[in-house]
Scaffold this active site. Sequence first.
Site, mmCIF file in Angstrom:
data_model
loop_
_atom_site.group_PDB
_atom_site.id
_atom_site.type_symbol
_atom_site.label_atom_id
_atom_site.label_comp_id
_atom_site.label_asym_id
_atom_site.label_seq_id
_atom_site.Cartn_x
_atom_site.Cartn_y
_atom_site.Cartn_z
ATOM 1 N N HIS A 228 4.690 0.064 -0.295
ATOM 2 C CA HIS A 228 5.379 -0.761 0.820
ATOM 3 C C HIS A 228 4.563 -1.658 1.600
ATOM 4 O O HIS A 228 3.541 -1.661 1.474
ATOM 5 C CB HIS A 228 6.168 0.344 1.799
ATOM 6 C CG HIS A 228 5.312 1.357 2.383
ATOM 7 N ND1 HIS A 228 4.765 2.312 1.942
ATOM 8 C CD2 HIS A 228 4.922 1.223 3.750
ATOM 9 C CE1 HIS A 228 3.907 2.997 2.740
ATOM 10 N NE2 HIS A 228 4.039 2.254 3.770
ATOM 11 N N ASP B 274 0.910 4.937 1.880
ATOM 12 C CA ASP B 274 0.106 5.597 3.127
ATOM 13 C C ASP B 274 -0.800 6.838 2.528
ATOM 14 O O ASP B 274 -0.184 7.599 1.725
ATOM 15 C CB ASP B 274 1.099 6.077 4.064
ATOM 16 C CG ASP B 274 1.576 5.120 4.878
ATOM 17 O OD1 ASP B 274 1.352 3.934 4.749
ATOM 18 O OD2 ASP B 274 2.912 5.389 5.240
ATOM 19 N N ARG C 188 7.406 -8.791 16.101
ATOM 20 C CA ARG C 188 8.072 -7.591 15.404
ATOM 21 C C ARG C 188 6.949 -6.336 15.963
ATOM 22 O O ARG C 188 5.725 -6.570 16.093
ATOM 23 C CB ARG C 188 8.205 -7.421 13.833
ATOM 24 C CG ARG C 188 8.616 -6.199 13.615
ATOM 25 C CD ARG C 188 8.960 -6.045 11.821
ATOM 26 N NE ARG C 188 9.264 -4.823 11.692
ATOM 27 C CZ ARG C 188 8.542 -3.995 10.955
ATOM 28 N NH1 ARG C 188 7.176 -4.303 10.630
ATOM 29 N NH2 ARG C 188 8.901 -2.642 10.363
ATOM 30 N N HIS D 82 0.664 -1.190 -0.062
ATOM 31 C CA HIS D 82 -0.060 0.117 -0.091
ATOM 32 C C HIS D 82 0.989 1.350 -0.148
ATOM 33 O O HIS D 82 2.081 1.172 0.273
ATOM 34 C CB HIS D 82 -0.827 0.064 1.164
ATOM 35 C CG HIS D 82 -0.120 0.300 2.679
ATOM 36 N ND1 HIS D 82 0.698 -0.707 2.993
ATOM 37 C CD2 HIS D 82 -0.078 1.481 3.213
ATOM 38 C CE1 HIS D 82 1.332 -0.197 4.152
ATOM 39 N NE2 HIS D 82 0.850 1.044 4.247
#
Length: 378
Positions: free
Chosen positions: A302, A248, A312, A246
């Site tokens: 990204h 942002d 994570r 996607h």
Amino acid sequence: MAMEGIATLPKIFNENKTKVDPSNFDANLLNQQSNHIPQEFVWPDNEKPSRDVQPLQVPLIDLAGFLSGDSFLVSEATRLVSEASKKHGFFLVTNHGVDETLLSRAYLFMDSFFKAPACEKQKAQRTWGESSGYASSFVGRFSSKLPWKETLSFKFSPVEKCHSQTVKHFVFEKMGDGYEDLGKVYQEYAEAMNILSLKIMELLGMSLGIERRHFRELFEDNESILRLNYYPQCKQPDLALGTGPHCDPTSLTILHQDQVGGLQVFVDNKWQSILPNPKAVVVNIGDTFMALTNGRYKSCLHRAVVNNESERKSFAFFLCPKGDKVLKPPEELVGVIPEREYPDFTWSTFLEFTQKHYRADMNTLEEFSKWLKNSRSF
């Protein structure tokens, strides 16, 4: 008081009375249940993570050097930011001024929150169409290509009268007594990110050759979002994604990630990773700022990958303009004969589009522009 004590959540729940909603994302349960993760979390072959991913070379920007006023350091910072922003929109910022103790406390509270029972996390359940709250994957909103993650999001505004948009207010209202320290830490973190984002806006303005204060003033009364991202271990990381590909839709993202790694950017027609740097934050241009630069700076595709060895964690601060401001590029970026890449719009309209009409991907801004033009034609 020790850090461990500060980050302990109140034990005011009764585990025997907890009813587990089968629609909720529980990574531990899913990892134990069968040989394969559920099909809803399996991504198409052309979007599955690849094994051989090389690091992306991103510039390291010394923010303190830029703010010092030293002519060489200012020139170097603006040059590096301009080059990166025109190509892919990602760069690292060091000497950013965010207190390391605050960062440590933020991660401790993150551990406590996401490892709490579902009944505790669901006190802050995010409702459809809203930006604030807890979300377990996108279960309930989408039925396929679900991300392997949990999030906790807060709306934030630096304007003191906007009590409804403070992190502390949301935590107290939704989660009740016992969460004061959690609310205080993330309020402080959001305030630190707000200060940092406005400094970066000065840098971006100078790198574009316009007045240094232009974008800073535009975003001083911002209505932003702070998001905590938690990516649990996944027994089949080659099938799943923590966050799908996607761009942002917001203006600017400031990401602090732990040392596990997982952020990947699509540059030069291939996925490349941005390695963790404990002394830096990752900054990337969003769709809204790309529109504000008339397309000169890029909002890049990204994603986040997961692994089968460790969880994570990351913090993302999404800088957004005040919702009712009409957004358009400054005259210097349009040219003598006005050539506009995108129509005027408000952030509130764009946000509503991504929350209720469109799942963010690489074409979000283009699709929003089409939708906006069509809606205005009636």
